[in-house]
Design a protein around this motif. Structure first.
Motif, PDB file in Angstrom:
ATOM      1  N   THR B 211       1.787  -8.819   3.595  1.00  0.00           N
ATOM      2  CA  THR B 211       2.862  -8.069   4.238  1.00  0.00           C
ATOM      3  C   THR B 211       3.779  -7.453   3.188  1.00  0.00           C
ATOM      4  O   THR B 211       4.137  -6.271   3.264  1.00  0.00           O
ATOM      5  N   LEU B 212       4.135  -8.262   2.197  1.00  0.00           N
ATOM      6  CA  LEU B 212       4.978  -7.761   1.107  1.00  0.00           C
ATOM      7  C   LEU B 212       4.327  -6.554   0.437  1.00  0.00           C
ATOM      8  O   LEU B 212       4.976  -5.543   0.170  1.00  0.00           O
ATOM      9  N   GLU B 213       3.020  -6.666   0.202  1.00  0.00           N
ATOM     10  CA  GLU B 213       2.289  -5.609  -0.498  1.00  0.00           C
ATOM     11  C   GLU B 213       2.288  -4.322   0.322  1.00  0.00           C
ATOM     12  O   GLU B 213       2.430  -3.222  -0.218  1.00  0.00           O
ATOM     13  N   VAL B 214       2.135  -4.468   1.639  1.00  0.00           N
ATOM     14  CA  VAL B 214       2.128  -3.295   2.518  1.00  0.00           C
ATOM     15  C   VAL B 214       3.506  -2.631   2.508  1.00  0.00           C
ATOM     16  O   VAL B 214       3.617  -1.400   2.458  1.00  0.00           O
ATOM     17  N   ILE B 215       4.574  -3.458   2.504  1.00  0.00           N
ATOM     18  CA  ILE B 215       5.937  -2.918   2.551  1.00  0.00           C
ATOM     19  C   ILE B 215       6.304  -2.223   1.247  1.00  0.00           C
ATOM     20  O   ILE B 215       6.883  -1.139   1.247  1.00  0.00           O
ATOM     21  N   ARG B 216       5.952  -2.843   0.112  1.00  0.00           N
ATOM     22  CA  ARG B 216       6.442  -2.294  -1.161  1.00  0.00           C
ATOM     23  C   ARG B 216       5.530  -1.208  -1.738  1.00  0.00           C
ATOM     24  O   ARG B 216       5.819  -0.647  -2.784  1.00  0.00           O
ATOM     25  N   TYR B 217       4.418  -0.935  -1.053  1.00  0.00           N
ATOM     26  CA  TYR B 217       3.473   0.062  -1.568  1.00  0.00           C
ATOM     27  C   TYR B 217       4.118   1.436  -1.694  1.00  0.00           C
ATOM     28  O   TYR B 217       4.813   1.885  -0.807  1.00  0.00           O
ATOM     29  N   GLU B 218       3.904   2.086  -2.824  1.00  0.00           N
ATOM     30  CA  GLU B 218       4.476   3.433  -3.008  1.00  0.00           C
ATOM     31  C   GLU B 218       3.375   4.460  -3.057  1.00  0.00           C
ATOM     32  O   GLU B 218       2.455   4.359  -3.821  1.00  0.00           O
TER      33      GLU B 218
END
Lengths: 116, 218
Positions: B211-218
């Motif tokens: 979830t963190l990875e999906v949110i912080r993806y740029e």
């Protein structure tokens, strides 16, 4: 222990070949789920667009899950296991040889348990 | 296909290391040699199998095992999808058969081979057969050895599982970008383990990191 191994070669062989119906059912469920993941992406690709964002999230899953397994496991262990874990990590990282790392780790844990 | 098999043999020997460890651990978890071999032959996904036998208990936590297997193996969907351009000239039967034998190791080799423009569509199948053979045989050897070892704590064999996961972590480490999701996973797992019974902390850690990875993806 030594008595048991001497007196029950036949039942041991039977035990080795035994297939519990419930165990087989669980393994079958695991096999189906795993095969679904292996072909699912290709199948889905023809239907929807997977964003790079979602892909990045899925990519961290294996490592994150292994870390999640190890954390509480090591937290419940002691200094001997912590030291041996460091030994395994260093050998695995330096040599890329899993068997060497495992043997080193097992020897280290026996040694450290004797020390601490 | 033959080239795929031969290229993969050195890698498959490495896989056999995990296979032996899996066999030993499966045996200690209470699986018979036949059950361990059946799992290796039909699931063909090392990390998820190791995690499954780690979760194994009496009674078997079926839900946790199947869901965790799904979560650990979701990455295969992406990996299979990545091969799509090279599958176009194979029949559906060939494609779906090859994918059954897809594991991390032969997928990586296949991607490398196909990027060179060889167009060898059967490479995945050949390398998969190599992996599968070594994986199943080494599982049987490990499970037989596990039966001989007896009490696992005596020679430190109870540590093999932890050691396997530590080695996996060392292998999965992908530079500094891995650090934050792993820390989040670790923190979530430790917190969940102290709050919830059972092994749900494993999934909680993985989902938090994804979830963190999906949110912080740029």
């Amino acid at each position: 222990m030594s008595d048991e191994t001497k007196t029950m070669p036949l039942s041991t062989l039977e035990g080795a070949l035994s297939l519990d119906p419930l165990v087989v059912a669980v393994i079958t469920a695991m096999a189906i789920v795993t095969y679904a993941t292996k072909v699912g992406g290709l199948w889905l690709l023809s239907r929807i667009e997977v964003s790079d964002r979602l892909e990045a999230g899925l990519a961290v899953l294996p490592g994150a899950i292994v870390v999640a397994i190890l954390g509480p496991e090591l937290a419940a262990a002691g200094p001997a296991e912590w030291g041996a874990a460091v030994v395994v990590a260093v050998i695995a990282w330096r040599s890329n040889n899993i068997l060497l790392a495992l043997v080193g780790g097992v020897l280290a844990v026996v040694l450290f348990r004797g020390l601490f | 296909m033959k080239i795929g098999f031969l290229t993969c043999v050195p890698v498959a020997i490495g896989v056999a290391g995990y296979g032996i460890a899996f066999g030993v651990i499966a045996n200690q978890a209470g699986l018979s040699v036949a059950e361990a071999a059946l799992m290796s032959a039909t699931v063909v996904a090392g990390a998820s199998q190791l995690i499954a036998v780690e979760l194994w208990a009496d009674p078997i936590p079926i839900g946790a095992i199947v869901f965790t297997t799904l979560a650990v193996n979701l990455r295969y969907s992406l990996m299979g999808a990545a091969l799509e351009p090279w599958f176009s000239h194979l029949s559906p039967k060939q494609v779906y058969g090859s994918l059954f034998l897809m594991a991390d190791e032969n997928w990586a080799l296949t991607i490398r081979d196909l990027r060179t423009g060889s167009g060898r569509g059967a490479f995945l199948l050949g390398s998969g057969i190599a992996i599968w053979t070594f994986w199943v045989v080494s599982t049987v050897l490990g499970a037989l050895a596990g039966g001989v070892i007896g009490d696992p704590t005596r020679y430190g064999f109870d540590f093999i599982l932890v050691a396997v996961f530590v080695a996996l972590v060392a292998e999965l480490w992908d530079g500094r970008s891995t650090l934050l999701p792993w820390v989040v996973s670790l923190g979530t797992a430790l917190l969940t383990a102290s709050l919830l019974p059972g092994r749900w902390y494993i999934l909680a850690g993985g989902i938090a990191a994804a979830t963190l990875e999906v949110i912080r993806y740029e």
